[in-house]
Structure formats: structure tokens, C-alpha cells
Write an enzyme that holds these catalytic residues in place. Structure first.
Site, PDB file in Angstrom:
ATOM      1  N   SER A   5     -77.882   7.415 -38.480  1.00  0.00           N
ATOM      2  CA  SER A   5     -77.610   6.173 -37.770  1.00  0.00           C
ATOM      3  C   SER A   5     -76.670   6.466 -36.606  1.00  0.00           C
ATOM      4  O   SER A   5     -75.553   6.952 -36.796  1.00  0.00           O
ATOM      5  CB  SER A   5     -76.959   5.162 -38.711  1.00  0.00           C
ATOM      6  OG  SER A   5     -76.339   4.141 -37.945  1.00  0.00           O
ATOM      7  N   HIS A  34     -82.067   6.214 -36.696  1.00  0.00           N
ATOM      8  CA  HIS A  34     -81.828   4.829 -37.119  1.00  0.00           C
ATOM      9  C   HIS A  34     -80.943   4.124 -36.082  1.00  0.00           C
ATOM     10  O   HIS A  34     -79.841   4.583 -35.782  1.00  0.00           O
ATOM     11  CB  HIS A  34     -81.149   4.862 -38.490  1.00  0.00           C
ATOM     12  CG  HIS A  34     -80.923   3.534 -39.118  1.00  0.00           C
ATOM     13  ND1 HIS A  34     -81.868   2.892 -39.905  1.00  0.00           N
ATOM     14  CD2 HIS A  34     -79.841   2.719 -39.124  1.00  0.00           C
ATOM     15  CE1 HIS A  34     -81.377   1.756 -40.355  1.00  0.00           C
ATOM     16  NE2 HIS A  34     -80.144   1.615 -39.893  1.00  0.00           N
ATOM     17  N   ASP A  36     -79.079   0.647 -35.109  1.00  0.00           N
ATOM     18  CA  ASP A  36     -78.588  -0.621 -35.650  1.00  0.00           C
ATOM     19  C   ASP A  36     -78.376  -1.632 -34.538  1.00  0.00           C
ATOM     20  O   ASP A  36     -77.482  -1.479 -33.704  1.00  0.00           O
ATOM     21  CB  ASP A  36     -77.273  -0.396 -36.394  1.00  0.00           C
ATOM     22  CG  ASP A  36     -77.486   0.364 -37.689  1.00  0.00           C
ATOM     23  OD1 ASP A  36     -78.248  -0.126 -38.537  1.00  0.00           O
ATOM     24  OD2 ASP A  36     -76.911   1.468 -37.842  1.00  0.00           O
ATOM     25  N   MET A  38     -77.220  -5.293 -33.698  1.00  0.00           N
ATOM     26  CA  MET A  38     -76.432  -6.399 -34.283  1.00  0.00           C
ATOM     27  C   MET A  38     -76.138  -7.423 -33.195  1.00  0.00           C
ATOM     28  O   MET A  38     -75.820  -7.059 -32.066  1.00  0.00           O
ATOM     29  CB  MET A  38     -75.103  -5.862 -34.833  1.00  0.00           C
ATOM     30  CG  MET A  38     -75.260  -4.735 -35.837  1.00  0.00           C
ATOM     31  SD  MET A  38     -73.671  -4.339 -36.586  1.00  0.00           S
ATOM     32  CE  MET A  38     -74.078  -2.774 -37.388  1.00  0.00           C
ATOM     33  N   HIS A  67     -83.173  -1.151 -36.975  1.00  0.00           N
ATOM     34  CA  HIS A  67     -82.690  -2.038 -38.041  1.00  0.00           C
ATOM     35  C   HIS A  67     -82.056  -3.244 -37.375  1.00  0.00           C
ATOM     36  O   HIS A  67     -80.953  -3.152 -36.850  1.00  0.00           O
ATOM     37  CB  HIS A  67     -81.687  -1.249 -38.908  1.00  0.00           C
ATOM     38  CG  HIS A  67     -81.036  -2.068 -39.968  1.00  0.00           C
ATOM     39  ND1 HIS A  67     -79.908  -1.635 -40.635  1.00  0.00           N
ATOM     40  CD2 HIS A  67     -81.349  -3.274 -40.494  1.00  0.00           C
ATOM     41  CE1 HIS A  67     -79.555  -2.544 -41.530  1.00  0.00           C
ATOM     42  NE2 HIS A  67     -80.397  -3.547 -41.456  1.00  0.00           N
ATOM     43  N   MET A  69     -80.204  -6.457 -37.323  1.00  0.00           N
ATOM     44  CA  MET A  69     -79.318  -7.370 -38.058  1.00  0.00           C
ATOM     45  C   MET A  69     -79.051  -8.541 -37.135  1.00  0.00           C
ATOM     46  O   MET A  69     -77.976  -8.685 -36.541  1.00  0.00           O
ATOM     47  CB  MET A  69     -78.020  -6.629 -38.442  1.00  0.00           C
ATOM     48  CG  MET A  69     -78.251  -5.656 -39.595  1.00  0.00           C
ATOM     49  SD  MET A  69     -76.992  -4.373 -39.665  1.00  0.00           S
ATOM     50  CE  MET A  69     -77.715  -3.171 -38.541  1.00  0.00           C
ATOM     51  N   MET A 138     -80.036  -2.418 -48.580  1.00  0.00           N
ATOM     52  CA  MET A 138     -78.680  -2.203 -48.057  1.00  0.00           C
ATOM     53  C   MET A 138     -77.736  -1.872 -49.209  1.00  0.00           C
ATOM     54  O   MET A 138     -77.691  -2.593 -50.201  1.00  0.00           O
ATOM     55  CB  MET A 138     -78.168  -3.455 -47.341  1.00  0.00           C
ATOM     56  CG  MET A 138     -78.800  -3.780 -45.999  1.00  0.00           C
ATOM     57  SD  MET A 138     -78.610  -2.528 -44.727  1.00  0.00           S
ATOM     58  CE  MET A 138     -76.841  -2.359 -44.606  1.00  0.00           C
ATOM     59  N   GLY A 145     -70.266   0.621 -40.051  1.00  0.00           N
ATOM     60  CA  GLY A 145     -70.418   1.933 -40.662  1.00  0.00           C
ATOM     61  C   GLY A 145     -69.180   2.284 -41.473  1.00  0.00           C
ATOM     62  O   GLY A 145     -68.162   1.575 -41.422  1.00  0.00           O
ATOM     63  N   GLY A 146     -69.283   3.352 -42.227  1.00  0.00           N
ATOM     64  CA  GLY A 146     -68.109   3.889 -42.914  1.00  0.00           C
ATOM     65  C   GLY A 146     -67.638   3.107 -44.129  1.00  0.00           C
ATOM     66  O   GLY A 146     -66.509   3.264 -44.561  1.00  0.00           O
ATOM     67  N   ASP A 176     -79.512   2.258 -46.972  1.00  0.00           N
ATOM     68  CA  ASP A 176     -78.644   2.262 -45.796  1.00  0.00           C
ATOM     69  C   ASP A 176     -77.249   1.782 -46.181  1.00  0.00           C
ATOM     70  O   ASP A 176     -77.073   0.653 -46.633  1.00  0.00           O
ATOM     71  CB  ASP A 176     -79.256   1.322 -44.741  1.00  0.00           C
ATOM     72  CG  ASP A 176     -78.493   1.323 -43.423  1.00  0.00           C
ATOM     73  OD1 ASP A 176     -77.563   2.134 -43.260  1.00  0.00           O
ATOM     74  OD2 ASP A 176     -78.850   0.499 -42.563  1.00  0.00           O
ATOM     75  N   GLY A 177     -76.272   2.673 -45.997  1.00  0.00           N
ATOM     76  CA  GLY A 177     -74.876   2.303 -46.213  1.00  0.00           C
ATOM     77  C   GLY A 177     -74.183   3.202 -47.204  1.00  0.00           C
ATOM     78  O   GLY A 177     -74.574   3.277 -48.378  1.00  0.00           O
ATOM     79  N   GLY A 178     -73.185   3.932 -46.730  1.00  0.00           N
ATOM     80  CA  GLY A 178     -72.374   4.753 -47.626  1.00  0.00           C
ATOM     81  C   GLY A 178     -73.060   5.996 -48.158  1.00  0.00           C
ATOM     82  O   GLY A 178     -72.604   6.582 -49.141  1.00  0.00           O
ATOM     83  N   GLY A 198     -74.796   7.349 -41.368  1.00  0.00           N
ATOM     84  CA  GLY A 198     -74.096   7.250 -40.089  1.00  0.00           C
ATOM     85  C   GLY A 198     -72.866   8.118 -40.054  1.00  0.00           C
ATOM     86  O   GLY A 198     -72.867   9.220 -39.490  1.00  0.00           O
ATOM     87  N   SER A 199     -71.797   7.653 -40.703  1.00  0.00           N
ATOM     88  CA  SER A 199     -70.527   8.392 -40.635  1.00  0.00           C
ATOM     89  C   SER A 199     -70.635   9.773 -41.267  1.00  0.00           C
ATOM     90  O   SER A 199     -69.974  10.718 -40.820  1.00  0.00           O
ATOM     91  CB  SER A 199     -69.408   7.578 -41.285  1.00  0.00           C
ATOM     92  OG  SER A 199     -69.786   7.117 -42.556  1.00  0.00           O
TER      93      SER A 199
HETATM   94  C1  DX5 Z   1     -74.478  -0.944 -41.377  1.00  0.00           C
HETATM   95  C2  DX5 Z   1     -75.624  -0.224 -40.738  1.00  0.00           C
HETATM   96  C3  DX5 Z   1     -75.742   1.202 -41.131  1.00  0.00           C
HETATM   97  C4  DX5 Z   1     -74.546   2.049 -40.812  1.00  0.00           C
HETATM   98  C5  DX5 Z   1     -74.369   2.976 -41.963  1.00  0.00           C
HETATM   99  O1  DX5 Z   1     -74.650  -2.303 -41.242  1.00  0.00           O
HETATM  100  O2  DX5 Z   1     -76.836  -0.838 -41.063  1.00  0.00           O
HETATM  101  O3  DX5 Z   1     -76.925   1.793 -40.627  1.00  0.00           O
HETATM  102  O4  DX5 Z   1     -74.646   2.812 -39.645  1.00  0.00           O
HETATM  103  O5  DX5 Z   1     -73.201   3.679 -41.786  1.00  0.00           O
HETATM  104  P1  DX5 Z   1     -72.617   4.624 -42.929  1.00  0.00           P
HETATM  105  O6  DX5 Z   1     -73.662   5.657 -43.217  1.00  0.00           O
HETATM  106  O7  DX5 Z   1     -71.382   5.169 -42.320  1.00  0.00           O
HETATM  107  O8  DX5 Z   1     -72.351   3.751 -44.131  1.00  0.00           O
HETATM  108 ZN    ZN Z   2     -78.665   0.260 -40.507  1.00  0.00          ZN
END
Ligand code: DX5
Ligand code: ZN
Length: 225
Positions: A5, A34, A36, A38, A67, A69, A138, A145-146, A176-178, A198-199
Site C-alpha cells: 500500500s 494497493h 488507498d 479516501m 481501495h 474508502m 479489513m 496506516g500503521g 488489509d491492515g496491520g 503499507g507500513s
Molecule cells: C487503511 C488502508 C490500508 C493501509 C494499511 O485504511 O486501507 O491499505 O495502508 O496500512 P498498514 O499495512 O500499515 O496497516
Molecule cells: Zn487499503
């Protein structure tokens, strides 16, 4: 599949950040990038939209996984597919007619993805998943992120995996996430096909190395089964 991401990448250097996880002489690179999107309404954060996605499409051959949002995906999602995004995912919580939105994304030439937040149950959507190519589960609250991985969402992954393995459904399960080296194995064990990170990828100074680590961990779980 691994889908870094770019939310955690340097937004002023997106082409270089994506190239850093792309194919090289010694590495096949990532499967999807990926992206994001928003809108500061569906989630309390604002990132990027169509103009930036159009520029990214010109900068890389790696398929884009957008993605969204955002509110009103019926209006805003199909143009991403039309522009050339490979997979376009919107949130089930953002529309009363997810099937129609998915159909419009497909008609615009994209794969259609349905995303569900951690607190959204899977059951009400089981019937319509046959009209989708991707289910994005999710594992954090969307928006940032993070955040910390929520293992309880893996129950939804297990449910959908069973349906896919028994031949009742055909679609890709994405999480997706963490996702990091310490959480990817449990997600792989539950039956995830595509891991967004992502992170864990862009948080350090060797994104390609982090992708390779994640791929190795997920592949080892898959090969065990
Ligand atoms: C959060 C995003 C993710 C985000 C994930 O709303 O949809 O794609 O980048 O970040 P990490 O991998 O750091 O949780
Ligand atoms: Zn995402």
C-alpha cells in the site's frame, strides 16, 4: 499475492516508491500496487483521487488495486476501472446497491471488489459475492496506516475460504491492515490470497526486502497445506 500500500510511501516520489517494489533482474516484484483513495467523509482522512491514479497508471505496469474508502461509490468507482485500474474495491457500508456498483465496475473493464470493515458481518453479503472478483476483509478500521492487526476478523476469512474450497464461490480473498512479518502467517493460515501491507513495506529503507520477507512467510504457510 503481495500488494504494497503506497499510503505509507513518499507521496512526492510515488513513481520511484513503486519502482522500488517492482520487477528487477533478481526479483519478480509485487503482484498489485494497493492505492488507498479516501474522501474525508467515509473515513476521517483524505488521500488522493483520479488525477493521481491516472499518473500512477502511466508510471507503472504493475496492476493497480484501488481501495476506495469513499461515499457514493456508484458515482465514483467505475471511472477508476475505465481509467485502467485492474481491481476496484469499494465498501459495502457505503452503498445500498453493491451489486449494481460491482456490475458497473466490471462493465468499465475492471475487476470488482467488495470491502467490509472489521465490525461488518459477512453473512448479509454471502449471496452477492458471486458477483465479485475480490473480497477485501479489513483488519483495522479503515482510514490510517500503521494500526494494530485485529485477528478476530480472520473468522470471516475462514468462512469464505471454506465456501471457495468447496466450489460454492470463486473469488480472491484480500486482507488489509496491520499485515507484517508477525501477522501474515496467521492470515495465510486462515486462507487469505492477497496481503496488503503499507507500513511493513514502506516503513523502512528496503521495501523490496520487506516484500520478499512477507512473500516467503506466506508461501511457507501455503506450501504446508
Ligand atoms: C487503511 C488502508 C490500508 C493501509 C494499511 O485504511 O486501507 O491499505 O495502508 O496500512 P498498514 O499495512 O500499515 O496497516
Ligand atoms: Zn487499503
Amino acid at each position: 499475492m503481495i500488494a504494497p500500500s503506497i499510503l505509507s510511501a513518499d507521496f512526492a516520489n510515488l513513481a520511484a516508491e513503486i519502482a522500488a517494489v517492482g520487477p528487477s533482474d533478481i526479483d519478480p516484484g509485487v503482484d498489485w500496487v494497493h492505492v488507498d483513495v479516501m474522501d474525508n467523509h467515509f473515513v476521517p482522512n483524505l488521500t488522493l483521487g483520479m488525477p493521481v491514479v491516472e499518473s500512477i497508471l502511466k508510471a507503472t505496469d504493475i496492476p493497480l488495486d484501488c481501495h476506495l474508502m469513499i461515499e457514493d461509490p456508484g458515482r465514483w468507482a467505475p471511472p477508476y476501472a475505465e481509467a485502467g485500474a485492474y481491481n476496484v474495491t469499494f465498501h459495502a457500508e457505503a452503498t445500498d446497491d453493491p451489486v449494481a456498483v460491482g456490475r458497473d465496475i466490471r462493465a468499465a473493464g475492471g475487476k470488482a471488489g467488495l470491502a467490509i470493515k472489521p465490525g461488518t458481518p459477512l453473512e448479509p453479503y454471502l449471496e452477492i459475492l458471486k458477483d465479485f472478483d475480490t473480497l477485501l476483509v479489513m483488519s483495522v478500521e479503515p482510514g490510517f496506516g500503521g494500526q494494530k492487526f485485529m485477528p478476530e476478523v480472520l473468522e470471516k476469512v475462514r468462512t469464505i475460504r471454506k465456501k471457495i474450497d468447496s466450489g460454492d464461490l470463486r473469488l480472491l480473498v484480500e486482507i488489509d491492515g496491520g499485515i507484517s512479518a508477525s501477522t501474515i502467517e496467521q492470515a495465510a493460515e486462515a486462507g487469505v490470497d492477497c496481503f496488503v501491507a503499507g507500513s511493513a513495506v514502506y516503513g523502512g529503507d528496503d521495501p523490496a526486502g520487506r516484500v520478499a520477507d512477507l512473500r516467503r512467510l506466506a508461501t511457507a504457510v501455503r506450501d504446508k497445506h
